[in-house]
Design an enzyme around this catalytic site. Structure first.
Site, short mmCIF file in Angstrom:
data_model
loop_
_atom_site.label_atom_id
_atom_site.label_comp_id
_atom_site.label_asym_id
_atom_site.label_seq_id
_atom_site.Cartn_x
_atom_site.Cartn_y
_atom_site.Cartn_z
NE ARG A 119 27.13 70.74 31.75
CZ ARG A 119 28.18 71.97 31.40
NH1 ARG A 119 27.63 72.42 30.20
NH2 ARG A 119 28.88 72.42 32.14
CE LYS A 141 19.56 48.87 35.53
NZ LYS A 141 19.93 47.85 36.20
CD GLU A 183 20.35 38.38 31.18
OE1 GLU A 183 19.45 38.59 31.84
OE2 GLU A 183 21.46 38.72 31.82
CE LYS A 225 16.01 46.38 30.47
NZ LYS A 225 17.35 46.22 30.19
CD GLU A 235 17.74 47.88 39.17
OE1 GLU A 235 17.96 48.07 37.79
OE2 GLU A 235 18.09 47.51 39.93
NE ARG A 239 15.84 49.01 34.26
CZ ARG A 239 16.35 49.81 33.44
NH1 ARG A 239 15.88 50.98 33.32
NH2 ARG A 239 17.14 49.41 32.36
CG ASN A 243 18.80 43.27 39.19
OD1 ASN A 243 19.15 43.50 37.88
ND2 ASN A 243 18.22 44.33 39.84
CG HIS A 246 21.32 39.60 37.12
ND1 HIS A 246 20.26 38.73 36.54
CD2 HIS A 246 21.93 40.16 35.91
CE1 HIS A 246 20.35 39.17 35.32
NE2 HIS A 246 21.13 39.79 34.85
CG HIS A 250 26.59 40.74 39.37
ND1 HIS A 250 25.42 41.53 39.65
CD2 HIS A 250 26.55 40.65 37.94
CE1 HIS A 250 25.09 42.09 38.42
NE2 HIS A 250 25.58 41.46 37.58
CG HIS A 263 25.97 38.66 32.49
ND1 HIS A 263 26.14 39.14 33.70
CD2 HIS A 263 24.55 39.08 31.98
CE1 HIS A 263 25.04 39.89 34.09
NE2 HIS A 263 24.05 39.64 33.17
#
Ligand SMILES: NC(=O)c1ccc[n+]([C@@H]2O[C@H](COP(=O)([O-])OP(=O)(O)OC[C@H]3O[C@@H](n4cnc5c(N)ncnc54)[C@H](O)[C@@H]3O)[C@@H](O)[C@H]2O)c1
Length: 358
Positions: A119, A141, A183, A225, A235, A239, A243, A246, A250, A263
């Site tokens: 956990r 993340k 990035e 960041k 997010e 946040r 993206n 992206h 993607h 990427h």
């Protein structure tokens, strides 16, 4: 040093050059009696694994290692399951710590293993790619891919420390370096016009991996960041600006089976299309669009997508997990250093922009 302010989950991002020998000192909050496991991929382990283990053991830590194959194909539940077994075999308990030594793939999966083992146990990020140092190691993340898509299972789970040594970047392959640069350019476009200017003015030194520039870039990106994550950890709004490029990116990655673009390359092209769309909608001046496209070109990143069909791209963009109510969500720049979230751009406009340079 940069602090990510998240109340009792706050942590530091320590940034230095050639300071791996001081890793033990930076981990002074980790009890020496507790068992640690260092997770890395094969490349990173071969380059740095023994050295990091030796530094930690010399400093008195009990540490075992686990090595994953590496690559997007191994960021899945099967690899997580192998990691849990190795964590049990190594004797990790609820007071133990996971060290993620590697790029974004190692960071995401090791963070996910730490978030879910018993956990949740502590983890430390030691990012070794440019992308991981300026982006993925910060913000909590964590996750893995499913056959149906990228990062579909995961958790927001913050590390206890991010330890950045820019000297890792010396051994990074050129294409991976460029991926990180995409990035970095993103931070300039969405948040900081002075930083964007810095990237324009120091292009040659940055391309040659000048360590002073790397220190500056990494500190600035981590600060941005940290500021964004501190305001919107999970997010629900701000946040999402991270993206930029992206949603397009993607789609290109998925349509080319993650084989044609890294990427960052996909994001670079995506940022150009986002800026063109913004200009078409009258929300960014032509001069700013030009500067964005030129900077991406100067750094040697791709600026268009070859032969993909615009309709296929839009169909893929509709599947993005960030969309709400079936509408494509896009981050569009409104000036250099400023951007906004848009949920109402028509697909016809997206197709038009994709078809523009054919
Ligand atoms: N968690 C987040 O916020 C976040 C943000 C952006 C991206 N990501 C994820 O990050 C992943 C991509 O990360 P990445 O670009 O770092 O890729 P990666 O982890 O696959 O690393 C790229 C390659 O470089 C090698 N490598 C790593 N460090 C090296 C070094 N110092 N010298 C030589 N080789 C080295 C790796 O073995 C690998 O082959 C994706 O899965 C993406 O979804 C996560």
């Amino acid at each position: 040093m940069v602090r990510v302010e998240l109340g009792e989950r706050s942590y530091d991002i320590c940034i230095g050059e050639n300071w791996l020998p001081r890793l033990g000192d930076s981990l002074n909050f980790v009890p020496k009696s507790s068992q640690m496991i260092m997770i890395s991929d094969e490349n990173v382990f071969n380059l740095y694994g023994s050295r990091v283990l030796e530094i930690l053991r010399d400093a008195g830590f009990k540490v075992e290692s686990a090595v994953i194959a590496g690559g997007e194909g191994c960021k899945n539940l099967a690899t997580s399951s192998c990691l849990y077994e190795q964590m049990i075999t190594a004797g990790l308990d609820r007071k133990s710590t996971v060290l993620a030594l590697g790029g974004g793939i190692v960071g995401d999966i090791a963070g996910f293993a730490a978030a879910t083992y018993m956990r949740g146990i502590a983890y430390i990020q030691i990012p070794t790619t440019l992308l991981a140092q300026v982006d993925s190691s910060v913000g909590g993340k964590t996750g893995v891919n499913l056959p149906q898509g990228k990062n579909l299972v995961g958790a927001f789970y913050q590390p206890g420390l991010v330890f950045v040594d820019v000297a890792f970047i010396e051994t990074l392959p050129e294409r991976e370096y460029l991926t990180g640069l995409a990035e970095i350019i993103k931070y300039g476009i969405i948040w900081d016009k002075d930083f964007f200017k810095y990237l324009e003015e120091h292009c040659d030194r940055i391309k040659s991996r000048d360590s002073e520039c790397l220190m500056h870039i990494t500190s600035r990106c981590c600060s941005i960041k940290a500021e964004i994550v501190a305001q919107d950890e999970t997010e629900s709004g701000l946040r999402a600006l991270l993206n930029l490029g992206h949603t397009f990116g993607h789609a290109f990655e998925a349509l080319t089976n993650y084989q044609m673009y890294t990427h960052g390359e996909a994001v670079a092209v995506g940022m150009i299309y986002a800026a063109r769309l913004a200009h078409h909608l009258g929300i960014i001046p032509f001069g700013d669009l030009n500067r964005i496209a030129n900077l991406i070109k100067f750094y040697g990143l791709p600026i268009s997508f070859g032969n993909l069909k615009s309709q296929d791209i839009v169909v893929q963009m509709r599947k993005d997990k960030k969309n709400i109510g079936g509408k494509i969500q896009l981050i569009l720049p409104t000036a250099i250093g400023e951007s906004k979230i848009f949920n109402d751009v028509s697909e016809a406009n997206v197709v038009m922009i994709l078809d523009l340079d054919r």
